[in-house]
Design a protein around this motif. Structure first.
Motif, PDB file in Angstrom:
ATOM      1  N   ASP A 263       8.048 -98.893  46.826  1.00 38.46           N
ATOM      2  CA  ASP A 263       7.107 -98.356  47.869  1.00 38.46           C
ATOM      3  C   ASP A 263       6.480 -97.487  47.269  1.00 38.46           C
ATOM      4  O   ASP A 263       5.261 -97.202  47.306  1.00 38.46           O
ATOM      5  CB  ASP A 263       7.745 -97.926  49.289  1.00 38.46           C
ATOM      6  CG  ASP A 263       8.337 -99.300  49.963  1.00 38.46           C
ATOM      7  OD1 ASP A 263       7.728-100.396  49.893  1.00 38.46           O
ATOM      8  OD2 ASP A 263       9.048 -99.104  51.090  1.00 38.46           O
ATOM      9  N   HIS A 264       7.246 -96.362  46.900  1.00 40.15           N
ATOM     10  CA  HIS A 264       6.670 -95.185  46.179  1.00 40.15           C
ATOM     11  C   HIS A 264       5.631 -95.480  45.045  1.00 40.15           C
ATOM     12  O   HIS A 264       4.468 -94.992  44.987  1.00 40.15           O
ATOM     13  CB  HIS A 264       7.600 -94.346  45.509  1.00 40.15           C
ATOM     14  CG  HIS A 264       7.128 -92.842  44.841  1.00 40.15           C
ATOM     15  ND1 HIS A 264       6.783 -91.925  45.140  1.00 40.15           N
ATOM     16  CD2 HIS A 264       7.145 -92.844  43.257  1.00 40.15           C
ATOM     17  CE1 HIS A 264       6.415 -91.130  44.019  1.00 40.15           C
ATOM     18  NE2 HIS A 264       6.591 -91.748  43.012  1.00 40.15           N
ATOM     19  N   LEU A 265       6.263 -96.611  44.202  1.00 39.26           N
ATOM     20  CA  LEU A 265       5.000 -96.660  43.082  1.00 39.26           C
ATOM     21  C   LEU A 265       3.895 -97.413  43.536  1.00 39.26           C
ATOM     22  O   LEU A 265       2.674 -97.398  43.446  1.00 39.26           O
ATOM     23  CB  LEU A 265       5.857 -97.717  42.194  1.00 39.26           C
ATOM     24  CG  LEU A 265       6.890 -97.327  41.197  1.00 39.26           C
ATOM     25  CD1 LEU A 265       7.433 -98.419  40.364  1.00 39.26           C
ATOM     26  CD2 LEU A 265       6.491 -96.320  40.652  1.00 39.26           C
ATOM     27  N   ARG A 266       4.039 -98.377  44.768  1.00 36.12           N
ATOM     28  CA  ARG A 266       2.673 -99.016  45.386  1.00 36.12           C
ATOM     29  C   ARG A 266       1.754 -97.948  45.983  1.00 36.12           C
ATOM     30  O   ARG A 266       0.709 -98.117  46.024  1.00 36.12           O
ATOM     31  CB  ARG A 266       3.339-100.007  46.451  1.00 36.12           C
ATOM     32  CG  ARG A 266       4.105-101.213  45.833  1.00 36.12           C
ATOM     33  CD  ARG A 266       4.569-102.092  46.656  1.00 36.12           C
ATOM     34  NE  ARG A 266       4.868-103.318  46.383  1.00 36.12           N
ATOM     35  CZ  ARG A 266       5.822-104.237  46.903  1.00 36.12           C
ATOM     36  NH1 ARG A 266       6.545-103.740  47.829  1.00 36.12           N
ATOM     37  NH2 ARG A 266       6.053-105.356  46.497  1.00 36.12           N
ATOM     38  N   LYS A 267       2.387 -96.861  46.740  1.00 36.83           N
ATOM     39  CA  LYS A 267       1.487 -96.154  47.277  1.00 36.83           C
ATOM     40  C   LYS A 267       0.956 -95.057  46.439  1.00 36.83           C
ATOM     41  O   LYS A 267      -0.197 -94.427  46.868  1.00 36.83           O
ATOM     42  CB  LYS A 267       2.651 -95.083  48.250  1.00 36.83           C
ATOM     43  CG  LYS A 267       3.135 -95.833  49.321  1.00 36.83           C
ATOM     44  CD  LYS A 267       4.167 -95.156  50.128  1.00 36.83           C
ATOM     45  CE  LYS A 267       4.511 -95.681  51.620  1.00 36.83           C
ATOM     46  NZ  LYS A 267       5.665 -94.866  52.059  1.00 36.83           N
ATOM     47  N   TYR A 273       0.120 -92.917  39.019  1.00 34.87           N
ATOM     48  CA  TYR A 273       0.366 -94.073  37.985  1.00 34.87           C
ATOM     49  C   TYR A 273      -0.445 -95.160  37.682  1.00 34.87           C
ATOM     50  O   TYR A 273      -1.332 -95.244  38.670  1.00 34.87           O
ATOM     51  CB  TYR A 273       1.836 -94.707  38.286  1.00 34.87           C
ATOM     52  CG  TYR A 273       2.765 -93.848  38.739  1.00 34.87           C
ATOM     53  CD1 TYR A 273       3.402 -93.153  37.972  1.00 34.87           C
ATOM     54  CD2 TYR A 273       3.070 -93.886  40.227  1.00 34.87           C
ATOM     55  CE1 TYR A 273       4.579 -92.287  38.596  1.00 34.87           C
ATOM     56  CE2 TYR A 273       4.300 -92.861  40.729  1.00 34.87           C
ATOM     57  CZ  TYR A 273       4.894 -92.361  39.675  1.00 34.87           C
ATOM     58  OH  TYR A 273       5.822 -91.364  40.005  1.00 34.87           O
ATOM     59  N   ASP A 274      -0.638 -95.680  36.496  1.00 33.96           N
ATOM     60  CA  ASP A 274      -1.707 -96.768  36.222  1.00 33.96           C
ATOM     61  C   ASP A 274      -1.428 -97.802  37.093  1.00 33.96           C
ATOM     62  O   ASP A 274      -0.362 -98.544  37.018  1.00 33.96           O
ATOM     63  CB  ASP A 274      -1.669 -96.810  34.949  1.00 33.96           C
ATOM     64  CG  ASP A 274      -2.532 -98.050  34.213  1.00 33.96           C
ATOM     65  OD1 ASP A 274      -2.862 -99.014  34.924  1.00 33.96           O
ATOM     66  OD2 ASP A 274      -3.224 -97.628  33.362  1.00 33.96           O
ATOM     67  N   ASP A 279       1.331-103.064  38.669  1.00 34.39           N
ATOM     68  CA  ASP A 279       1.439-104.510  39.196  1.00 34.39           C
ATOM     69  C   ASP A 279       2.373-105.477  38.174  1.00 34.39           C
ATOM     70  O   ASP A 279       2.911-106.307  38.513  1.00 34.39           O
ATOM     71  CB  ASP A 279      -0.142-104.974  39.068  1.00 34.39           C
ATOM     72  CG  ASP A 279      -0.921-104.562  40.427  1.00 34.39           C
ATOM     73  OD1 ASP A 279      -0.112-103.939  41.338  1.00 34.39           O
ATOM     74  OD2 ASP A 279      -1.883-104.369  40.128  1.00 34.39           O
ATOM     75  N   ILE A 280       2.115-105.078  36.802  1.00 34.65           N
ATOM     76  CA  ILE A 280       2.815-106.122  36.040  1.00 34.65           C
ATOM     77  C   ILE A 280       4.549-105.644  36.076  1.00 34.65           C
ATOM     78  O   ILE A 280       5.259-106.545  36.130  1.00 34.65           O
ATOM     79  CB  ILE A 280       2.378-105.761  34.601  1.00 34.65           C
ATOM     80  CG1 ILE A 280       0.915-106.099  34.401  1.00 34.65           C
ATOM     81  CG2 ILE A 280       3.305-106.055  33.449  1.00 34.65           C
ATOM     82  CD1 ILE A 280       0.366-105.705  33.214  1.00 34.65           C
ATOM     83  N   PHE A 281       4.766-104.246  36.340  1.00 36.82           N
ATOM     84  CA  PHE A 281       5.972-104.042  36.255  1.00 36.82           C
ATOM     85  C   PHE A 281       6.702-104.624  37.731  1.00 36.82           C
ATOM     86  O   PHE A 281       7.967-105.173  37.330  1.00 36.82           O
ATOM     87  CB  PHE A 281       6.351-102.465  36.561  1.00 36.82           C
ATOM     88  CG  PHE A 281       7.621-101.723  36.833  1.00 36.82           C
ATOM     89  CD1 PHE A 281       8.530-101.741  35.711  1.00 36.82           C
ATOM     90  CD2 PHE A 281       7.861-101.519  38.055  1.00 36.82           C
ATOM     91  CE1 PHE A 281       9.597-101.297  35.904  1.00 36.82           C
ATOM     92  CE2 PHE A 281       9.249-101.109  38.372  1.00 36.82           C
ATOM     93  CZ  PHE A 281      10.077-100.886  37.090  1.00 36.82           C
ATOM     94  N   LEU A 282       5.889-104.790  38.620  1.00 39.91           N
ATOM     95  CA  LEU A 282       6.518-105.252  39.952  1.00 39.91           C
ATOM     96  C   LEU A 282       6.631-106.790  39.836  1.00 39.91           C
ATOM     97  O   LEU A 282       7.345-107.443  40.650  1.00 39.91           O
ATOM     98  CB  LEU A 282       5.759-104.946  41.078  1.00 39.91           C
ATOM     99  CG  LEU A 282       5.687-103.280  41.260  1.00 39.91           C
ATOM    100  CD1 LEU A 282       5.077-103.021  42.558  1.00 39.91           C
ATOM    101  CD2 LEU A 282       7.326-102.811  41.545  1.00 39.91           C
ATOM    102  N   GLU A 283       6.049-107.319  38.881  1.00 38.55           N
ATOM    103  CA  GLU A 283       6.110-108.670  38.715  1.00 38.55           C
ATOM    104  C   GLU A 283       7.446-109.311  38.298  1.00 38.55           C
ATOM    105  O   GLU A 283       8.084-110.376  38.592  1.00 38.55           O
ATOM    106  CB  GLU A 283       5.217-109.350  37.777  1.00 38.55           C
ATOM    107  CG  GLU A 283       3.792-109.429  38.270  1.00 38.55           C
ATOM    108  CD  GLU A 283       2.923-109.919  36.974  1.00 38.55           C
ATOM    109  OE1 GLU A 283       3.381-110.309  35.810  1.00 38.55           O
ATOM    110  OE2 GLU A 283       1.610-109.769  37.058  1.00 38.55           O
ATOM    111  N   PHE A 284       8.217-108.498  37.877  1.00 33.12           N
ATOM    112  CA  PHE A 284       9.623-108.926  37.269  1.00 33.12           C
ATOM    113  C   PHE A 284      10.654-107.967  37.851  1.00 33.12           C
ATOM    114  O   PHE A 284      11.818-108.088  37.564  1.00 33.12           O
ATOM    115  CB  PHE A 284       9.606-108.972  35.864  1.00 33.12           C
ATOM    116  CG  PHE A 284       9.638-107.341  34.944  1.00 33.12           C
ATOM    117  CD1 PHE A 284      10.540-106.377  35.172  1.00 33.12           C
ATOM    118  CD2 PHE A 284       8.374-106.928  34.635  1.00 33.12           C
ATOM    119  CE1 PHE A 284      10.479-105.301  34.323  1.00 33.12           C
ATOM    120  CE2 PHE A 284       8.088-105.821  33.899  1.00 33.12           C
ATOM    121  CZ  PHE A 284       9.191-104.944  33.755  1.00 33.12           C
TER     122      PHE A 284
END
Length: 352
Positions: A263-267, A273-274, A279-284
């Motif tokens: 959630d922190h990364l998405r927000k 953050y880039d 988006d790529i990190f959260l794919e896996f």
């Protein structure tokens, strides 16, 4: 329910009976998910056996097999600790270690197509370095970064927190705001310490050195030590992987759940953050790792069995308790990807 010797517990087991002290005070409630630190404390208190729920088989997908990860971890620990006390030139060996991690990841079938179960844990800087090395390599592979730069990223990840070895302050499982002004100032120097220790080493590239220096910088200039905004893409990859793993390990912050870190990364996409890298990190990255106990929007309590390809927040779950709190005796498995109206509401610390 079965009796289990405390020495045979590895963490993640669920208590089927409460644990009581000699004076009949409840130490841990029925339904508590045992963490490693709980097990260590129980052992210190002289508790030898506990009652746990029968194990449910889950399909956990890990970055590196335990034995391989432990071997890499001990290698990194040995080399870095020897360097810290003797300023050894053997740090160059970590260049080979990075290549071996890349090789091990590439040997896995469909390595960039899998969803990985990365769990919150207490970790030292060596385990943390191995983990973010693996995460950054996977992200780089999915981004089709050239092989030589992936090598540089891997080496930098193994050495990114070298500067922490020179600190004397306690920063584990603390928010930076809890540190004194002097402690905070010292903590924020660790990228500089690491960079300075390696700046004259010919075996690590300038890119690798810069990743070490920039690994705590943020797009909006709120990072440290330079408050830079022009950050190399390779350092941006490491920034995301490092921030995520720090949050779930409690390194320089209070430890939080995987879904909270996500959630922190998405927000903070395109703020700290880039966004493309996130988006790529959260794919896996599984939002709810296999073995997690969760509450659904239907009011049911379940255990996550395995992940759904391309849907990291919609795993397969096995229902443990229905929405009335009654034990479910049947084998009810739900594939959340086929339900439009059922979601995971939160992760459960205790289940009853």
């Amino acid at each position: 329910m079965k009796v289990c010797d405390i020495g045979n517990l590895s963490g993640g087991e669920v208590l089927s009976r409460p644990i009581m002290s000699l004076d009949y005070q409840e130490l841990l409630a029925e339904g508590t998910i045992l963490r490693k630190e709980y097990i260590e404390k129980l052992s210190e208190l002289g508790i030898r056996e506990v009652y746990i729920r029968e194990e449910i088989n889950t399909e956990e997908v890990v970055l590196l097999k335990d034995e391989i990860e432990n071997n890499f971890k001990e290698k990194v620990r040995t080399v870095i600790e020897k360097h810290t006390y003797t300023h050894s030139k053997e740090l160059v060996e970590l260049s080979k270690t990075a290549d071996n991690i890349i090789k091990n990841l590439l040997e896995e079938e469909e390595v960039i197509e899998k969803i990985y179960d990365i769990k919150e844990r207490i970790a030292d800087i060596y385990e943390h370095s191995i983990t973010i090395c693996s995460l950054a390599i996977l992200t780089s592979l999915k981004m089709k970064i050239p092989q030589e730069r992936i090598h540089d990223i891997g080496v930098a990840c193994l050495l990114h927190d070298l500067g922490l070895r020179y600190l004397t302050i306690n920063y584990m499982n603390k928010k930076l705001e809890q540190l004194s002004e002097l402690e905070l100032s010292e903590y924020k120097k660790h990228p500089v310490y690491g960079y300075s220790a390696l700046k004259n080493e010919p075996w690590i590239s300038e890119l690798g050195k810069n990743i070490i220096l920039y690994h705590h910088e943020r797009l909006d200039g709120s990072g440290y030590p330079l408050k830079a905004t022009d950050i190399p893409v390779e350092a941006r990859i490491v920034n995301v992987c490092d921030a995520f793993d720090e949050m779930i390990c409690g390194i320089g912050c209070e430890r939080i759940k995987v879904h909270e870190a996500i959630d922190h990364l998405r927000k903070n996409k395109d703020i700290l953050y880039d966004g493309k890298i996130i988006d790529i990190f959260l794919e896996f990255t599984a939002v709810y790792p296999a073995g997690s106990y969760v509450l659904t929007t239907e009011g049911e309590i379940a255990i996550v069995l395995r992940q759904n390809k391309n849907l990291p927040d919609k795993p397969f779950i096995k229902i443990i308790y229905d929405n009335k709190g009654e034990t479910v005796l049947q084998d009810i498995v739900k594939d959340l990807s086929v339900y439009d109206n059922i979601y995971i509401e939160r992760v459960m610390e205790n289940i009853k």
